[in-house]
Design a protein around this motif. Structure first.
Motif, mmCIF file in Angstrom:
data_model
loop_
_atom_site.group_PDB
_atom_site.id
_atom_site.type_symbol
_atom_site.label_atom_id
_atom_site.label_comp_id
_atom_site.label_asym_id
_atom_site.label_seq_id
_atom_site.Cartn_x
_atom_site.Cartn_y
_atom_site.Cartn_z
ATOM 1 N N ALA A 120 0.835 -1.206 0.000
ATOM 2 C CA ALA A 120 0.000 0.000 0.000
ATOM 3 C C ALA A 120 0.867 1.253 0.000
ATOM 4 O O ALA A 120 0.590 2.215 -0.727
ATOM 5 C CB ALA A 120 -0.938 -0.005 1.203
ATOM 6 N N LYS A 121 1.924 1.250 0.794
ATOM 7 C CA LYS A 121 2.815 2.418 0.847
ATOM 8 C C LYS A 121 3.500 2.635 -0.499
ATOM 9 O O LYS A 121 3.569 3.764 -1.001
ATOM 10 C CB LYS A 121 3.862 2.237 1.943
ATOM 11 N N PHE A 122 4.013 1.566 -1.083
ATOM 12 C CA PHE A 122 4.705 1.697 -2.365
ATOM 13 C C PHE A 122 3.732 2.009 -3.500
ATOM 14 O O PHE A 122 4.110 2.623 -4.492
ATOM 15 C CB PHE A 122 5.541 0.451 -2.665
ATOM 16 N N SER A 123 2.464 1.605 -3.351
ATOM 17 C CA SER A 123 1.456 1.955 -4.359
ATOM 18 C C SER A 123 1.214 3.457 -4.389
ATOM 19 O O SER A 123 1.007 4.042 -5.450
ATOM 20 C CB SER A 123 0.146 1.216 -4.090
ATOM 21 N N ARG A 124 1.252 4.076 -3.215
ATOM 22 C CA ARG A 124 1.119 5.539 -3.177
ATOM 23 C C ARG A 124 2.314 6.202 -3.862
ATOM 24 O O ARG A 124 2.164 7.208 -4.564
ATOM 25 C CB ARG A 124 0.961 6.016 -1.731
ATOM 26 N N LEU A 125 3.494 5.620 -3.681
ATOM 27 C CA LEU A 125 4.679 6.131 -4.380
ATOM 28 C C LEU A 125 4.510 5.978 -5.889
ATOM 29 O O LEU A 125 4.865 6.880 -6.656
ATOM 30 C CB LEU A 125 5.932 5.393 -3.898
ATOM 31 N N LEU A 126 3.944 4.852 -6.322
ATOM 32 C CA LEU A 126 3.696 4.647 -7.752
ATOM 33 C C LEU A 126 2.760 5.711 -8.312
ATOM 34 O O LEU A 126 2.965 6.196 -9.423
ATOM 35 C CB LEU A 126 3.079 3.264 -8.001
#
Length: 142
Positions: A120-126
């Motif tokens: 979820a955290k890395f999806s926000r970065l994406l």
């Protein structure tokens, strides 16, 4: 041929960034669910990432097609430094996307857990990277 490549490029962009926005919205909408229900929901909702996979594939393939169709030297000159920055972010985005896919697979196998939270955290970065790529493309090719 140029128009077909551009259309394919924008469809890929729409699929990829649209999937990021969708997952962001779904995660926000599920924040009030109990942790176990939220994990089950987000694991099911993660199927949207298949759209992102298709989008990234179309984006890269059509981008290479545009580069070859117009000629690398001409495209590099035309886009300037903003285009180089965009390409760098696309490479970073592809790496982050690959990592998110690994995290989602771990989360599916574990039924949620820390891998899902990290995804979820890395999806926000994406999402931030995708919007940045769009902004740099507009700056490069205005």
């Amino acid at each position: 041929m140029n128009e077909l490549l551009l259309i394919t490029h924008f469809v890929g962009l729409s699929l990829g960034v649209g999937a990021s926005f969708a997952l962001f919205t779904l995660a926000f909408a599920s924040k009030d669910l109990p942790a176990d229900e939220r994990a089950k929901f987000m694991l099911r909702a993660a199927v949207v990432s298949k759209n992102a996979s298709i989008g990234l594939g179309l984006l890269i393939l059509s981008g290479l097609g545009i580069l070859l169709w117009r000629g690398p030297a001409a495209v590099m000159r035309w886009g300037g430094p903003a285009f180089h920055a965009k390409l760098t972010l696309v490479v970073v985005m592809a790496g982050v996307f690959g990592y998110v896919q690994v995290l989602l697979k771990r989360a599916r196998l574990a039924g949620g857990g820390p891998a899902l939270a990290s995804a979820a955290k890395f999806s926000r970065l994406l999402l931030a990277l995708g919007v940045s790529v769009i902004a740099l493309a507009v700056i490069a090719f205005k």
